[in-house]
Scaffold this active site. Structure first.
Site, mmCIF file in Angstrom:
data_model
loop_
_atom_site.group_PDB
_atom_site.id
_atom_site.type_symbol
_atom_site.label_atom_id
_atom_site.label_comp_id
_atom_site.label_asym_id
_atom_site.label_seq_id
_atom_site.Cartn_x
_atom_site.Cartn_y
_atom_site.Cartn_z
ATOM 1 N N GLU A 139 -59.364 -63.916 -38.287
ATOM 2 C CA GLU A 139 -59.942 -65.153 -38.826
ATOM 3 C C GLU A 139 -61.394 -65.236 -38.380
ATOM 4 O O GLU A 139 -61.670 -65.330 -37.172
ATOM 5 C CB GLU A 139 -59.176 -66.376 -38.311
ATOM 6 C CG GLU A 139 -59.775 -67.672 -38.829
ATOM 7 C CD GLU A 139 -59.303 -68.907 -38.063
ATOM 8 O OE1 GLU A 139 -58.597 -68.741 -37.049
ATOM 9 O OE2 GLU A 139 -59.662 -70.010 -38.480
ATOM 10 N N ALA B 272 -71.825 -71.641 -48.169
ATOM 11 C CA ALA B 272 -71.906 -70.196 -47.893
ATOM 12 C C ALA B 272 -70.865 -69.421 -48.706
ATOM 13 O O ALA B 272 -70.723 -68.210 -48.529
ATOM 14 C CB ALA B 272 -71.716 -69.937 -46.401
ATOM 15 N N GLY C 276 -76.949 -59.884 -43.393
ATOM 16 C CA GLY C 276 -75.624 -60.512 -43.506
ATOM 17 C C GLY C 276 -74.610 -59.563 -44.135
ATOM 18 O O GLY C 276 -73.452 -59.499 -43.724
ATOM 19 N N ALA D 111 -73.362 -65.843 -38.754
ATOM 20 C CA ALA D 111 -74.726 -66.348 -38.974
ATOM 21 C C ALA D 111 -75.757 -65.285 -38.639
ATOM 22 O O ALA D 111 -75.515 -64.369 -37.853
ATOM 23 C CB ALA D 111 -74.990 -67.596 -38.127
HETATM 24 N N1 ACO Z 1 -75.040 -69.007 -50.557
HETATM 25 C C1 ACO Z 1 -74.991 -68.112 -51.580
HETATM 26 N N2 ACO Z 1 -75.439 -66.842 -51.463
HETATM 27 C C2 ACO Z 1 -75.983 -66.474 -50.295
HETATM 28 C C3 ACO Z 1 -76.075 -67.344 -49.196
HETATM 29 C C4 ACO Z 1 -75.576 -68.666 -49.352
HETATM 30 N N3 ACO Z 1 -75.624 -69.558 -48.377
HETATM 31 N N4 ACO Z 1 -76.661 -66.680 -48.175
HETATM 32 C C5 ACO Z 1 -76.913 -65.438 -48.626
HETATM 33 N N5 ACO Z 1 -76.497 -65.334 -49.894
HETATM 34 C C6 ACO Z 1 -76.545 -64.158 -50.745
HETATM 35 C C7 ACO Z 1 -77.904 -63.488 -50.748
HETATM 36 O O1 ACO Z 1 -78.753 -64.048 -51.715
HETATM 37 C C8 ACO Z 1 -77.554 -62.059 -51.064
HETATM 38 O O2 ACO Z 1 -77.327 -61.917 -52.447
HETATM 39 P P1 ACO Z 1 -77.655 -60.520 -53.200
HETATM 40 O O3 ACO Z 1 -76.820 -59.466 -52.522
HETATM 41 O O4 ACO Z 1 -77.254 -60.751 -54.607
HETATM 42 O O5 ACO Z 1 -79.118 -60.291 -53.006
HETATM 43 C C9 ACO Z 1 -76.201 -61.879 -50.374
HETATM 44 O O6 ACO Z 1 -75.671 -63.194 -50.198
HETATM 45 C C10 ACO Z 1 -76.311 -61.212 -49.016
HETATM 46 O O7 ACO Z 1 -77.477 -61.650 -48.382
HETATM 47 P P2 ACO Z 1 -77.896 -61.118 -46.983
HETATM 48 O O8 ACO Z 1 -79.392 -61.041 -46.915
HETATM 49 O O9 ACO Z 1 -77.164 -59.860 -46.672
HETATM 50 O O10 ACO Z 1 -77.353 -62.275 -46.041
HETATM 51 P P3 ACO Z 1 -78.114 -63.038 -44.873
HETATM 52 O O11 ACO Z 1 -78.725 -62.060 -43.925
HETATM 53 O O12 ACO Z 1 -79.019 -64.055 -45.430
HETATM 54 O O13 ACO Z 1 -76.902 -63.745 -44.159
HETATM 55 C C11 ACO Z 1 -75.676 -65.799 -43.928
HETATM 56 C C12 ACO Z 1 -76.083 -64.648 -44.861
HETATM 57 C C13 ACO Z 1 -74.938 -65.240 -42.727
HETATM 58 C C14 ACO Z 1 -74.771 -66.755 -44.680
HETATM 59 C C15 ACO Z 1 -76.985 -66.480 -43.465
HETATM 60 O O14 ACO Z 1 -77.653 -66.965 -44.597
HETATM 61 C C16 ACO Z 1 -76.771 -67.619 -42.500
HETATM 62 O O15 ACO Z 1 -76.751 -67.390 -41.296
HETATM 63 N N6 ACO Z 1 -76.657 -68.870 -42.998
HETATM 64 C C17 ACO Z 1 -76.515 -70.036 -42.167
HETATM 65 C C18 ACO Z 1 -75.190 -70.067 -41.454
HETATM 66 C C19 ACO Z 1 -74.018 -70.096 -42.411
HETATM 67 O O16 ACO Z 1 -73.998 -70.819 -43.379
HETATM 68 N N7 ACO Z 1 -73.013 -69.266 -42.103
HETATM 69 C C20 ACO Z 1 -71.764 -69.210 -42.833
HETATM 70 C C21 ACO Z 1 -70.918 -70.354 -42.431
HETATM 71 S S1 ACO Z 1 -69.225 -70.169 -42.847
HETATM 72 C C22 ACO Z 1 -68.563 -69.408 -41.532
HETATM 73 O O17 ACO Z 1 -69.215 -69.106 -40.582
HETATM 74 C C23 ACO Z 1 -67.133 -69.016 -41.583
#
Ligand code: ACO
Length: 467
Positions: free
Chosen positions: A173, A217, A189, A178
């Site tokens: 799980e 997300a 990510g 992040a």
């Molecule tokens: N919503 C939709 N799409 C997203 C989001 C989002 N919030 N964040 C990234 N993506 C997309 C990107 O545009 C990218 O799309 P592509 O492959 O078509 O270009 C794809 O996802 C992967 O992007 P990465 O650059 O690999 O991801 P990133 O390094 O930005 O990490 C993450 C993604 C971890 C969600 C980051 O944005 C983050 O830390 N966000 C804030 C914390 C968060 O919301 N975490 C998830 C909470 S839920 C949980 O933890 C269970």
């Protein structure tokens, strides 16, 4: 909520009744592992063994243990990776250069691990502001949880995933995921998730990841192969994982034979295989030279002549034969100047008919916006939007040249483009859009009464191919 903590406002954690019971089994197991483990596990690329100073279980068979697929250099060059692969391949290169690394971290009293876990805790606290800090600390430091930390060369943690491994149930799980804010949307990510899947699959022997994804997300998780459909049998997960308000339960299946750290290369090889198969079945990859015929005529004023269909490069090679090319139905044209006589469509009759049709269109009340070229002063962006403009005055010039409209089709194609351009540029509620519709309907009525197709056996002829 366990341990009397305040429930988080968002992604609120509601601990299930018998979590503690089942969690204790893997927990005990992990305790033992934790005592043996003196350090972190370092991810290696291309299926190299995971370096660990201790023995876990025997390695699970997967393509990670086989040499990574390699393309012949020429093929690799020809088959440029898609944007997705390109981004991850660039990160793989950085891993190989030692710029970044991924660590599988347990809270096993190792000081270095604790430093990484504190780094992770700080990122989660910042990036998941709706989660109480105490809750984040508790889970990140929990010995039953595993974390995958993304580190820069200097050891700074810039992202990570923490998951609880339910070994007996075969799933993990994901509690937190992040990447630090200034490093987001660079592909970390994606790489982080792939590394986590590989660790979870090969070390924890898990087959599924479940998570309550923050609603904002969900898109990210979908791109990592998570779905809202949960295929894992309910008995295996219900009651074990925590429910969160404001989250969406999602699942990702980790195929036992897929190596997630070499995914981009696998995708490349798959594309190559698919491409090779398509080339066996079709010759759509063969690019032939275009027709020089019309370009050579240029503005010389020479009469345009038709090109024999067989002289078009690729027509024969595509498998067309003379029997397959059906002549269009014959038709006669009604000429008003001859008192409405229907005449065989010779070149001369066609020209007279097109002049008559153009005069008819110009004379209609609805045609006023179409009579002259659109002026840039009236619509400054018109020629940015409409790449193939046409107007009745242009059609008149073409008709005068005698060699342009050598078939009725060429003329009606220009008319159709007149209406389509108008509807593309203008919104449906504008006067122009409505006039285009009206005018088109009138032109259609005119054509149906003035172009008389010879009936084929069994009914009206099909739409003519080449008139
Ligand atoms: N919503 C939709 N799409 C997203 C989001 C989002 N919030 N964040 C990234 N993506 C997309 C990107 O545009 C990218 O799309 P592509 O492959 O078509 O270009 C794809 O996802 C992967 O992007 P990465 O650059 O690999 O991801 P990133 O390094 O930005 O990490 C993450 C993604 C971890 C969600 C980051 O944005 C983050 O830390 N966000 C804030 C914390 C968060 O919301 N975490 C998830 C909470 S839920 C949980 O933890 C269970």
């Amino acid at each position: 909520m366990a341990d009397g903590e305040e429930p988080p406002a968002k992604r609120q954690c509601v601990e299930q009744s018998h979590v503690e019971v089942t969690a204790s089994q893997p927990g005990q197991n992990e305790g033992a592992v934790g005592q043996q483990n003196a350090g972190t596990l370092q991810a290696t690329l291309h299926g190299g063994p995971l370096q660990a100073p201790f023995e876990l279980r025997p390695p699970q068979s997967s393509i990670c243990e086989q040499p990574a697929p390699r393309l012949p250099a020429r093929e690799a060059e020809r088959l440029a990776p898609g944007a997705y692969s390109q981004r991850e391949e660039a990160l793989i290169k950085r891993e190989q250069d030692g710029d970044i690394s991924f660590r599988y971290v347990l809270n096993n009293d190792d000081p270095q691990n604790l430093i990484h876990l504190v780094g992770l805790k700080n990122i989660f606290s910042k990036q998941l502001p709706n989660m109480p800090r105490e809750y984040i600390v508790r889970l990140v430091m929990d010995r039953r949880h595993r974390s995958v930390a993304l580190l820069k060369r200097n050891g700074t943690v810039i992202g990570g995933i923490t998951y609880r491994a339910f070994h007996a149930q075969g799933f993990g799980e994901i509690a937190f995921c992040a990447v630090t804010s200034h490093e987001q949307v660079k592909g970390y990510g994606t790489r982080l998730m792939n590394q986590s899947k590989e660790f979870a699959r090969s070390i924890d022997r898990l087959t599924h990841f479940l998570t309550y994804a923050d609603n904002n997300a969900v898109g990210y998780f979908e791109k990592q192969g998570f779905t809202r459909e949960i295929t894992l049998e309910r008995e295996r997960w219900q009651g074990y994982i925590k429910d969160y308000d404001g989250g969406t339960l999602m699942e990702c299946v980790m195929h036992p034979r897929v190596c997630f750290t070499t995914l981009p290369e696998m995708v490349r090889v798959q594309r190559l295989a698919l491409d090779a198969r398509i080339r066996e079945l079709s010759n759509s990859h063969v690019v032939r030279p275009g027709l020089a015929h019309f370009a050579e005529l240029g503005n010389s004023g020479a009469a345009r002549s038709a090109v024999a269909i067989w002289d078009i490069p690729g027509v024969r090679e595509a498998g067309w034969t003379a029997e397959m090319v059906q002549p269009g139905p014959r038709f006669r044209l009604v000429l008003e100047e001859e008192g409405g006589a229907a005449r065989e469509a010779s070149a001369e009759v066609l020209r007279a008919f097109l002049r008559q049709l153009l005069e008819y269109v110009k004379g209609l009340e609805e045609s006023w916006p179409f009579r002259e070229r659109v002026a840039v002063e009236d619509a400054p962006d018109y020629y940015d939007v409409i790449k193939d403009p046409i107007s009745l005055d242009v059609m008149e010039e073409r008709l005068a040249s005698a060699s342009f409209y050598i078939t009725l089709d060429i003329f009606t194609a220009d008319l159709r483009r007149l209406f389509e351009n108008c509807r593309f540029y203008n919104a449906p509620d504008t006067i122009y859009y409505k006039l285009a519709n009206k005018l088109e309907s009138q032109v259609n009525t005119y054509l149906s009464s003035h172009v008389l197709f010879e009936e084929k056996e069994g009914g009206a002829g099909a739409a003519p191919h080449q008139r």
